[in-house]
Design an enzyme around this catalytic site. Sequence first.
Site, short mmCIF file in Angstrom:
data_model
loop_
_atom_site.label_atom_id
_atom_site.label_comp_id
_atom_site.label_asym_id
_atom_site.label_seq_id
_atom_site.Cartn_x
_atom_site.Cartn_y
_atom_site.Cartn_z
N HIS A 153 -24.60 53.25 -23.24
CA HIS A 153 -26.22 53.25 -23.08
C HIS A 153 -26.59 54.59 -23.59
O HIS A 153 -27.73 55.10 -23.35
CB HIS A 153 -26.70 53.15 -21.59
CG HIS A 153 -26.20 51.74 -21.04
ND1 HIS A 153 -26.77 50.83 -21.57
CD2 HIS A 153 -25.24 51.64 -20.19
CE1 HIS A 153 -26.02 49.82 -20.85
NE2 HIS A 153 -25.13 50.48 -20.10
N LYS A 162 -19.60 85.05 -7.71
CA LYS A 162 -19.00 84.05 -6.59
C LYS A 162 -19.73 83.52 -5.93
O LYS A 162 -19.80 82.46 -5.34
CB LYS A 162 -17.92 85.14 -5.80
CG LYS A 162 -17.02 84.15 -4.70
CD LYS A 162 -16.12 83.09 -5.74
CE LYS A 162 -15.56 82.07 -4.67
NZ LYS A 162 -14.97 80.96 -5.37
N TRP A 199 -25.10 93.43 -9.11
CA TRP A 199 -25.40 92.26 -9.81
C TRP A 199 -26.67 92.14 -9.97
O TRP A 199 -27.49 91.94 -9.06
CB TRP A 199 -24.62 90.79 -9.08
CG TRP A 199 -24.73 89.64 -10.16
CD1 TRP A 199 -24.25 89.52 -11.35
CD2 TRP A 199 -25.22 88.55 -9.83
NE1 TRP A 199 -24.28 88.15 -11.86
CE2 TRP A 199 -25.10 87.69 -10.96
CE3 TRP A 199 -25.97 88.11 -8.89
CZ2 TRP A 199 -25.54 86.37 -11.16
CZ3 TRP A 199 -26.50 86.58 -8.97
CH2 TRP A 199 -26.30 85.53 -10.23
N GLU A 252 -17.24 76.44 -17.16
CA GLU A 252 -17.38 77.72 -16.33
C GLU A 252 -16.55 78.67 -16.56
O GLU A 252 -16.55 79.99 -16.66
CB GLU A 252 -17.87 77.56 -14.91
CG GLU A 252 -16.57 76.85 -13.93
CD GLU A 252 -17.10 77.12 -12.69
OE1 GLU A 252 -17.85 77.73 -12.11
OE2 GLU A 252 -16.20 76.25 -11.97
N ARG A 293 -17.04 89.44 -6.66
CA ARG A 293 -18.43 88.96 -6.49
C ARG A 293 -19.18 88.93 -7.74
O ARG A 293 -20.35 88.53 -7.84
CB ARG A 293 -18.84 89.90 -5.39
CG ARG A 293 -18.20 89.74 -4.14
CD ARG A 293 -18.45 90.84 -3.30
NE ARG A 293 -19.74 90.72 -2.72
CZ ARG A 293 -20.08 90.05 -1.56
NH1 ARG A 293 -19.08 89.47 -0.96
NH2 ARG A 293 -21.39 90.28 -0.95
N ASN A 344 -27.71 95.39 -1.10
CA ASN A 344 -27.43 93.87 -1.48
C ASN A 344 -28.64 92.93 -1.00
O ASN A 344 -28.93 92.83 0.12
CB ASN A 344 -26.13 93.54 -0.94
CG ASN A 344 -25.82 91.75 -1.52
OD1 ASN A 344 -26.43 91.62 -2.59
ND2 ASN A 344 -24.87 91.11 -0.84
N GLY A 345 -29.23 92.19 -2.02
CA GLY A 345 -30.51 91.37 -1.60
C GLY A 345 -31.55 91.47 -2.50
O GLY A 345 -31.51 92.16 -3.61
N CYS A 378 -23.83 91.32 -5.33
CA CYS A 378 -23.48 92.67 -5.12
C CYS A 378 -22.57 92.94 -3.95
O CYS A 378 -22.34 92.32 -3.11
CB CYS A 378 -24.92 93.64 -4.59
SG CYS A 378 -26.10 93.44 -6.01
N GLU A 402 -16.69 67.53 -11.28
CA GLU A 402 -16.06 68.99 -11.05
C GLU A 402 -15.06 69.28 -12.03
O GLU A 402 -15.08 70.34 -12.42
CB GLU A 402 -15.27 68.90 -9.64
CG GLU A 402 -14.65 70.09 -9.24
CD GLU A 402 -15.13 71.16 -9.26
OE1 GLU A 402 -16.51 71.19 -9.23
OE2 GLU A 402 -14.82 72.34 -9.07
N LYS A 434 -15.42 72.99 -14.52
CA LYS A 434 -14.37 73.86 -14.42
C LYS A 434 -14.23 74.12 -15.94
O LYS A 434 -13.85 75.28 -16.43
CB LYS A 434 -13.01 73.21 -14.05
CG LYS A 434 -12.94 73.12 -12.38
CD LYS A 434 -12.82 74.48 -11.82
CE LYS A 434 -13.31 75.04 -10.67
NZ LYS A 434 -14.66 74.80 -10.25
C1 AGP Z 1 -17.94 76.92 -8.43
O1 AGP Z 1 -16.81 76.90 -9.39
C2 AGP Z 1 -18.83 77.36 -8.90
N1 AGP Z 1 -18.85 78.82 -9.41
C3 AGP Z 1 -20.19 77.23 -8.17
O2 AGP Z 1 -20.75 76.03 -8.86
C4 AGP Z 1 -20.19 77.13 -6.57
O3 AGP Z 1 -19.65 75.97 -6.32
C5 AGP Z 1 -21.82 77.29 -6.10
O4 AGP Z 1 -22.17 78.34 -6.74
C6 AGP Z 1 -21.86 77.20 -4.95
O5 AGP Z 1 -21.41 78.10 -3.97
P1 AGP Z 1 -21.15 77.74 -2.50
O6 AGP Z 1 -20.20 76.87 -2.03
O7 AGP Z 1 -20.82 79.41 -2.12
O8 AGP Z 1 -22.48 77.75 -1.93
#
Ligand code: AGP
Length: 613
Positions: free
Chosen positions: A508, A608, A75, A492, A27, A101-102, A2, A485, A489
């Site tokens: 395997h 985020k 959120w 996501e 966010r 938020n929380g 949020c 990674e 990408k």
């Molecule tokens: C990053 O592309 C992702 N959106 C996600 O995996 C992110 O790295 C993960 O949520 C950890 O976030 P942080 O680094 O803010 O702890």
Amino acid sequence: MCGIVGYLGTRQAAPILLDGLSKLEYRGYDSAGVCVMSNGELKVAKSKGRLATLSGLIDGGRAIQGTFGIGHTRWATHGAPSDINSHPHIADAGKIAVVHNGIIENYLRLKEDLVRKGKHFQSETDTEVVANLIEYYYDRLQDFPRAVRRAVGQLEGSYALGILCQDFPGTMIAVKKESPLIFGFGEGENFIASDVPAILKYTRKVVYLNDGDTVIFTKDTARFYDAFYDPVEKTPETIDWDISAAEKCGYDHFMIKEIHEQPKAVKGTLSPRIRDGRVVLDDVTLSKEYLEELKRIYIVACGSSYYVGCLGKHILEKTCRIPVEPILASEFRYSEPVLGSDTLVLIISQSGETADTKAALMEAKRQGARTLAIVNVVGSAIAKEADDVIYTWAGPEIAVATTKAFSTQLSVIYLIALYIADLLETIRPEEYDTIVNELLKLDQKIALCLTNDNVQKIRYYAEQYFKVHDAFFIGRNVDSAICLEGSLKLKEIAYIHSEAYAAGELKHGPISLIEEGTLVVAVATVDSLFDKTMSNVKEVRARGADVFGVTTEKHEAEIKKTVPSVITVPATHPMLQPSLTIIPLQTFAYYIALLRDCDVDKPRNLAKSVTVE
Ligand code: AGP
């Protein structure tokens, strides 16, 4: 996660709230709302959906007159996205308005008590319970600050709260525990916000509130209290980001802007920490005596930050000769890890607010391990809780999919590796110097990966492959780790099912999935393993896979004998190569996502910072 914005001043509040919330859209949210004190009444406008929907409801803010108010982007955690579950929440008798938020973990018990005491509820949210609890005490005390204090004293969980009381026009109260909240000092006006971009246009003087802090403020005054409700002086920090850093600067999306910011971001992380050819780690003091007793390093994180940890294993074990175990934060805290004073726990988090990672940090501290955090957001919870913190200084990362934060986290890992290896004398001085010299050139080599020619080539390959349904990323050693990674990408932001595998592992089992048209991204930059990786490439090619290869310039001719689509990156020291390899993988995913009409900066279902478990 949020977003909260609060304004108290002499200007119309609603437009300022909407503008601030728009800077927090990154966010991730599913509804939005504002509450403004207008002619002595708390006026609320809120709706499910995007901020534009809310803005349309109130004519860009002009439909609600008033010079102070609170705004929120939600959120959903408790209660589905809906108009009624949106914030701000107004208490039963209309005296109190709250944004939050929380997560209030004991909200159901509190709600039952309040219902018994005659309070009525409209929504399914935990936040409405906070509003009614404050109003319950206000009904009895007729004292806004005391009512907030009594109510907050009963809350369990995490909260950043912005609170208004109809009978106290011109006063706002904010409380912070575990969820981020900052206070911004203006001239004849004051602000609260979940993050800096929301108020950067209005003020650069901010305070990052600590857990337990309360601030009671008007447009001209601000009184801060700590968790014991003792008055506390706060020294404002000055934000030195320019506003453009939080805008797109002419790029189509924040993500491509942040991909192209990586040379500058990595340089900003590294160069202040390399002086006269030596690595210095800010005010972190890992003494030689401490390091000589160290038996294990855990690297604890989530998502992309965890993949930095997977790279860190290779980098730190090779240079420091200490066992390193990357472990997902969500697993760490429930796996009864073996911790103690001979264990260093590296915590990696861009936001510094990820709930799983924060909880893992607290567990590590509880068990007596030394904790060192690598964080991007200054003043975030993880940064404050860890024994030591090294900031990545990547600047605000707005796109949900991380790029420059990932690269700067990895850069800090290099610095830590050299720092420890030097103290433990596990690296030859000439090797140390070679790596340092390569670090000082890393930003330029990353820039070479982003030349227009290279980007156009990647766009071309993206056009060949954007319709695939499945993709495999394969590599060996650090190439295998960077595939994690690269694969994330694609998942996501382009919503393509993708898996990363050690190239030697395909035979395997997974190779049974390779068929005509399956996309395989083969990363082959480790010289000593190039031939073995190429054998794996031939295996998948023989089964009909389309292969997109990433390697260093020296292997270009060789790989092209087998793979038609190839991107090369400059060579650097093997330990640093992942910082270059990741650039075409990020860019490839970005252009495929564009071709698939995906919402690149705000991918579906993602936020985020994941501040809930
Ligand atoms: C990053 O592309 C992702 N959106 C996600 O995996 C992110 O790295 C993960 O949520 C950890 O976030 P942080 O680094 O803010 O702890």
